[in-house]
Design an enzyme around this catalytic site. Structure first.
Site, PDB file in Angstrom:
ATOM      1  N   ALA A 172       0.859  -1.179   0.000  1.00 54.23           N
ATOM      2  CA  ALA A 172       0.000   0.000   0.000  1.00 54.23           C
ATOM      3  C   ALA A 172       0.900   1.235   0.000  1.00 54.23           C
ATOM      4  CB  ALA A 172      -0.881  -0.003   1.244  1.00 54.23           C
ATOM      5  N   GLY A 209       0.392  -5.157   0.681  1.00 49.40           N
ATOM      6  CA  GLY A 209      -0.747  -5.124  -0.228  1.00 49.40           C
ATOM      7  C   GLY A 209      -0.412  -5.750  -1.574  1.00 49.40           C
ATOM      8  N   GLU A 224      -0.924  -9.266  -1.200  1.00 48.29           N
ATOM      9  CA  GLU A 224      -2.367  -9.499  -1.060  1.00 48.29           C
ATOM     10  C   GLU A 224      -3.063  -9.476  -2.428  1.00 48.29           C
ATOM     11  OE1 GLU A 224      -2.679  -6.498   2.039  1.00 48.29           O
ATOM     12  OE2 GLU A 224      -3.452  -8.021   3.410  1.00 48.29           O
ATOM     13  N   GLU A 226       3.912  -5.538   6.944  1.00 48.54           N
ATOM     14  CA  GLU A 226       3.061  -4.571   7.649  1.00 48.54           C
ATOM     15  C   GLU A 226       3.411  -4.475   9.120  1.00 48.54           C
ATOM     16  OE1 GLU A 226       2.053  -6.813   5.496  1.00 48.54           O
ATOM     17  OE2 GLU A 226       0.425  -6.072   4.234  1.00 48.54           O
TER      18      GLU A 226
HETATM   19  C1  TC6 Z   1       0.579  -2.432   3.268  1.00 44.17           C
HETATM   20  O1  TC6 Z   1       0.805  -2.857   2.178  1.00 44.17           O
HETATM   21  C2  TC6 Z   1      -0.705  -2.482   3.921  1.00 44.17           C
HETATM   22  C3  TC6 Z   1      -1.799  -2.985   3.279  1.00 44.17           C
HETATM   23  C4  TC6 Z   1      -3.093  -2.972   3.906  1.00 44.17           C
HETATM   24  C5  TC6 Z   1      -3.955  -1.863   3.371  1.00 44.17           C
HETATM   25  C6  TC6 Z   1      -5.375  -1.876   3.868  1.00 44.17           C
HETATM   26  N1  TC6 Z   1       4.633   3.551   0.161  1.00 44.17           N
HETATM   27  O2  TC6 Z   1      13.316   1.694   0.446  1.00 44.17           O
HETATM   28  P1  TC6 Z   1      13.736   2.480  -0.716  1.00 44.17           P
HETATM   29  C7  TC6 Z   1       9.410   4.966  -1.103  1.00 44.17           C
HETATM   30  S1  TC6 Z   1       1.764  -1.663   4.161  1.00 44.17           S
HETATM   31  C8  TC6 Z   1       5.105   4.767  -0.127  1.00 44.17           C
HETATM   32  O3  TC6 Z   1      14.826   3.455  -0.536  1.00 44.17           O
HETATM   33  P2  TC6 Z   1      14.821   0.118  -1.995  1.00 44.17           P
HETATM   34  C9  TC6 Z   1      10.480   5.287  -0.086  1.00 44.17           C
HETATM   35  O4  TC6 Z   1      10.003   6.158   0.904  1.00 44.17           O
HETATM   36  C10 TC6 Z   1       3.137  -1.512   3.085  1.00 44.17           C
HETATM   37  N2  TC6 Z   1       6.397   4.996  -0.421  1.00 44.17           N
HETATM   38  O5  TC6 Z   1      14.092   1.533  -1.964  1.00 44.17           O
HETATM   39  C11 TC6 Z   1      11.542   5.901  -0.957  1.00 44.17           C
HETATM   40  O6  TC6 Z   1      11.161   7.222  -1.223  1.00 44.17           O
HETATM   41  P3  TC6 Z   1      12.251   8.385  -1.393  1.00 44.17           P
HETATM   42  C12 TC6 Z   1       3.879  -2.784   3.034  1.00 44.17           C
HETATM   43  C13 TC6 Z   1       7.233   3.951  -0.418  1.00 44.17           C
HETATM   44  O7  TC6 Z   1      14.996  -0.202  -3.421  1.00 44.17           O
HETATM   45  C14 TC6 Z   1      11.438   5.121  -2.259  1.00 44.17           C
HETATM   46  O8  TC6 Z   1      10.121   4.544  -2.241  1.00 44.17           O
HETATM   47  N3  TC6 Z   1       5.044  -2.571   2.244  1.00 44.17           N
HETATM   48  C15 TC6 Z   1       6.789   2.666  -0.119  1.00 44.17           C
HETATM   49  O9  TC6 Z   1      15.986   0.123  -1.081  1.00 44.17           O
HETATM   50  C16 TC6 Z   1      12.461   4.031  -2.408  1.00 44.17           C
HETATM   51  O10 TC6 Z   1      12.436   3.198  -1.265  1.00 44.17           O
HETATM   52  C17 TC6 Z   1       6.193  -2.209   2.809  1.00 44.17           C
HETATM   53  O11 TC6 Z   1       6.274  -2.015   3.982  1.00 44.17           O
HETATM   54  C18 TC6 Z   1       5.427   2.477   0.182  1.00 44.17           C
HETATM   55  N4  TC6 Z   1       4.924   1.254   0.461  1.00 44.17           N
HETATM   56  O12 TC6 Z   1      13.764  -0.899  -1.373  1.00 44.17           O
HETATM   57  C19 TC6 Z   1       7.357  -2.132   1.860  1.00 44.17           C
HETATM   58  N5  TC6 Z   1       7.855   1.817  -0.177  1.00 44.17           N
HETATM   59  O13 TC6 Z   1      13.035   7.980  -2.587  1.00 44.17           O
HETATM   60  C20 TC6 Z   1       8.169  -0.947   2.168  1.00 44.17           C
HETATM   61  C21 TC6 Z   1       8.905   2.563  -0.525  1.00 44.17           C
HETATM   62  O14 TC6 Z   1      11.416   9.606  -1.589  1.00 44.17           O
HETATM   63  N6  TC6 Z   1       9.205  -0.738   1.203  1.00 44.17           N
HETATM   64  N7  TC6 Z   1       8.550   3.852  -0.674  1.00 44.17           N
HETATM   65  O15 TC6 Z   1      13.058   8.389  -0.144  1.00 44.17           O
HETATM   66  C22 TC6 Z   1      10.368  -1.429   1.199  1.00 44.17           C
HETATM   67  O16 TC6 Z   1      10.587  -2.335   1.967  1.00 44.17           O
HETATM   68  C23 TC6 Z   1      11.419  -0.978   0.221  1.00 44.17           C
HETATM   69  O17 TC6 Z   1      11.090   0.305  -0.206  1.00 44.17           O
HETATM   70  C24 TC6 Z   1      11.593  -1.895  -1.025  1.00 44.17           C
HETATM   71  C25 TC6 Z   1      12.563  -1.203  -2.022  1.00 44.17           C
HETATM   72  C26 TC6 Z   1      12.154  -3.247  -0.604  1.00 44.17           C
HETATM   73  C27 TC6 Z   1      10.279  -2.097  -1.728  1.00 44.17           C
END
Ligand code: TC6
Length: 674
Positions: free
Chosen positions: A63, A102, A105, A125
């Site tokens: 998400a 998500g 999901e 999450e």
């Molecule tokens: C969920 O899904 C809930 C669902 C239920 C709903 C009802 N959203 O980490 P990096 C940005 S909860 C917005 O440096 P990498 C990050 O801030 C979500 N932004 O890259 C950064 O921005 P900046 C579950 C996001 O290649 C840029 O992207 N998912 C999100 O080292 C690059 O990120 C997670 O928790 C996001 N979801 O790693 C996954 N994700 O450039 C969280 C990233 O402006 N993400 N950004 O600083 C990660 O674990 C890592 O970003 C990665 C990529 C492994 C996808």
């Protein structure tokens, strides 16, 4: 605005592509596009199957976290995933990169899943203090069983494709062209009925498995809302119809997302990413190339530092003064790698590969070809200045010269060279191969590209780096000082070590100040004169109560290193109380919090005021990654915001502390640090 979702026909397959850089987060526009694409497929008689895939570096990584806490635009993710599953035409998810949260999901709601071998799957999450809120707690147990679901949803660590296939998450893994193979797969299953709908599959639950899982992880989940809620949701909904299960899931999600822990963990997610950004860099600044690193000192620190680079495939030249110390140091590094291999986290080949990149030497001259040289000898300004003066004559032009000092003045060290623009601090935390934090200390003359290089290298070796200014103890240790001083004062005024530590552990710290002193060594920084006893600490050190390594310190330890209160320490404290004539009072838990935690926040405010940290969230990152501050409290500055800054000010004033100007100003204006 153009939609991040495009569709195109490949024969009778509708290919739905998402292009929402950087990570294809499932923000409103993506959800709306997917929703429309499913409608488009349903409405078109010429379409028999749908492939959902992503462009760029990854499949949907979850998400859009920036949308949390705001009104969610329609369709919500839970509604969308149900719609995907309800499609009368088979939907195939084609996955590369990371299918997280998500994203997973969405994949689980598709009828079939195909992925490349490098793809990863996870429900992270929990790391944001929430639970998988789009059917994840319901579909994953149905696909992979309760045990796998518990493990993935409560710990949040992704699994590789091979493991996902084994667990039943994937139908196919392909080495070939993912999209082409997904389209071919869609052709194969276009007419297969009934469609495999995950939500209709049964779940069997063995209560003993859940109980064992709870027990094994009790310590890990202590104080954390999300994992405990996730276990409960999975446990209580197994065996119930999907519709009932998702309702319970939704309730849990709402509760968690509105809670303080989730707010703190989301803060840390963005804080960590913000920390890598350097304020005020001239445009166009480029990092320097780092192909070989030199490390001076093969002790615990030097060895640990070297391992970071070796593990990242960067060759290291390590220098010691004596052959014996060099052999001992490299031996310890090998042993550490072998221990990792024994746990199955490295192969024997990888151990040899890493050690093969190490060049041990007794000569500083061998550092001539290094692009970055890190000095990790003991804390003596004279010794460091001497080394840097020598490096000045040895290192190639443009090489970055770094000191691993924890306290000393980088500008003074830099002044012993003719190239202060190339000098900075790289303060690693022990054990340096494990701890994620790196303080990058920017000297008065450090060149922007040198600083940028240090931050880039930090990322390569998987550290969380924070820029600090030159001040005593930089960010972390500087804030530790008032805490240590107050902890000792509290002993004099009537508290016991156990009482102070208990408050810190209850707060969520891994240990309190006295447990930490016993672990690190009570003799650290001691003047080594047993006749000069000016503090409780001196008295302990004089009796060789040096902490865990001696079986006694602020506590007594048994053979299993279990601590107990020490009558001898109580005597020493009492003796000091009398000697100093300190008035006694009953010390409450609130007082301990105010004097040892509020004072840290106060020091953090001074650090900000002086520009020694770029932003409050950097301070939070330092404490979470370097000192075990509970992430679910978001770091000291975020925690102070949540407590309310006027309360912090009042607490400090109550005990006569001078309140930092910035803290007072913010409290008066009703502002926050973060
Ligand atoms: C969920 O899904 C809930 C669902 C239920 C709903 C009802 N959203 O980490 P990096 C940005 S909860 C917005 O440096 P990498 C990050 O801030 C979500 N932004 O890259 C950064 O921005 P900046 C579950 C996001 O290649 C840029 O992207 N998912 C999100 O080292 C690059 O990120 C997670 O928790 C996001 N979801 O790693 C996954 N994700 O450039 C969280 C990233 O402006 N993400 N950004 O600083 C990660 O674990 C890592 O970003 C990665 C990529 C492994 C996808």
């Amino acid at each position: 605005m153009t939609s991040p979702i495009t569709t195109r026909r490949e024969g009778d397959v509708l290919v739905v592509l998402s292009n929402n850089p950087p990570v294809n987060a499932l923000g409103a526009a993506v959800r709306q596009g997917l929703d429309k694409a499913i409608d488009e497929a349903a409405a078109d008689d010429g379409i028999k199957a749908v492939v959902i895939a992503c462009e760029g570096q990854t499949f949907f990584a979850g998400a859009d976290i920036t949308e949390f806490g705001k009104m969610m635009a329609e369709p919500s993710l839970p509604v969308l995933v149900d719609k995907i599953e309800a499609s009368e035409k088979p939907v195939i998810a084609a996955i590369h990169g990371t299918a997280l949260g998500g994203g997973l999901e969405v994949a689980l709601a598709a009828h079939y899943r195909i992925a490349v071998p490098s793809a990863k799957f996870g429900l992270p999450e929990v790391k944001l203090g929430i639970l998988p809120g789009a059917g994840g707690t319901q579909r994953l147990p149905r696909v992979a069983g309760v045990e796998v679901a518990l493990e993935m949803a409560t710990k949040g660590d992704p699994i590789p494709a091979a493991k996902a296939k084994e667990a039943g998450l994937l139908d196919r893994v392909t080495d070939g062209d993912l999209l082409a193979d997904a389209i071919a797969f869609a052709g194969e299953v276009a007419d297969a009925r009934p469609l495999p709908r995950t939500s209709e599959a049964p779940v069997t639950l063995d209560p003993a498995v859940v109980e064992a899982f709870r027990k094994t992880n009790a310590r890990r989940f202590r104080g954390l809302d999300a994992p405990n809620e996730i276990i409960e949701v999975i446990e209580t909904t197994a065996g119930k119809p999907y519709a009932e299960g998702v309702q319970r899931e939704r309730m849990g999600f709402m509760k968690l997302v509105m809670g303080k822990q989730s707010a703190a963990l989301r803060h840390i997610f963005f804080a960590e990413r913000k920390a890598s950004k350097i304020d005020g860099l001239p445009e166009g600044t480029q990092p320097r190339a780092i192909n070989r690193v030199g490390v001076i000192g093969a002790g615990t620190m030097g060895g640990g530092i070297s391992m970071n680079f070796l593990s990242a495939g960067i060759p290291v030249t390590i220098v010691e003064m004596q052959q014996e110390a060099l052999d001992r140091g490299t031996g310890v590094m090998r042993k550490n790698y072998e221990a990792t291999a024994a746990k199955g986290r490295m192969t024997a080949d990888q151990v040899e590969g890493a050690m093969g990149l190490l060049k041990p030497t007794l000569s500083l001259d061998d550092l001539a070809d290094c692009d970055l040289i890190i000095e990790a000898v003991y804390e003596s300004m004279d010794v460091k200045k001497d080394i840097f003066a020598k490096l000045d004559t040895i290192a190639k032009p443009g090489a970055i010269l770094a000191s691993n000092t924890s306290y000393l003045n980088i500008d003074e060290i830099a002044a012993s060279t003719s190239r202060p623009q190339d000098v900075l601090g790289l303060h690693f935390f022990s054990p340096a191969n494990v701890m994620k934090l790196l303080e990058v200390v920017r000297g008065a003359k450090t060149a922007p590209d040198a600083l940028m290089t240090a931050m880039a290298v930090a990322k390569k070796i998987k550290k969380v780096a924070v820029v600090a200014g030159v001040c005593h103890g930089f960010i972390g240790n500087r804030m530790l000082m008032p805490r240590q001083v107050e902890a000792m004062n509290l002993l004099l005024e009537g508290a016991t070590p156990e009482q102070v530590d208990r408050v810190h552990v209850a707060f969520g710290m891994p240990m309190g100040p006295f447990q930490m002193a016993d672990l690190a060594g009570v003799d650290i920084g001691w003047h080594r004169d047993p006749t000069r006893i000016e503090s409780i600490r001196d008295a302990l050190a004089a009796e060789e109560r040096w902490g865990q390594k001696k079986g006694k310190g602020f506590y007594d330890y048994d053979e299993k290193r279990q601590p107990s209160n020490s009558p001898r320490v109580a005597e020493i404290i009492e003796d000091f109380r009398q000697k100093t004539g300190t008035p006694q009072h009953e010390v409450t838990e609130d007082e301990i919090t105010e004097r040892t935690l509020y004072t840290m926040v106060n020091e953090g405010a001074r650090i900000l005021e002086e520009g020694m940290a770029q932003r409050a969230s950097d301070i939070d990152v330092v404490w979470i990654y370097g000192y075990g501050f509970p992430p679910y409290k978001g770091g000291p500055m975020f925690w102070a915001d949540q407590e309310g800054l006027p309360k912090i000010v009042a607490g400090l004033e109550k005990h006569g502390f001078e309140v930092a100007k910035l803290l007072r100003e913010k409290a008066e204006k009703g502002e926050k640090f973060n």
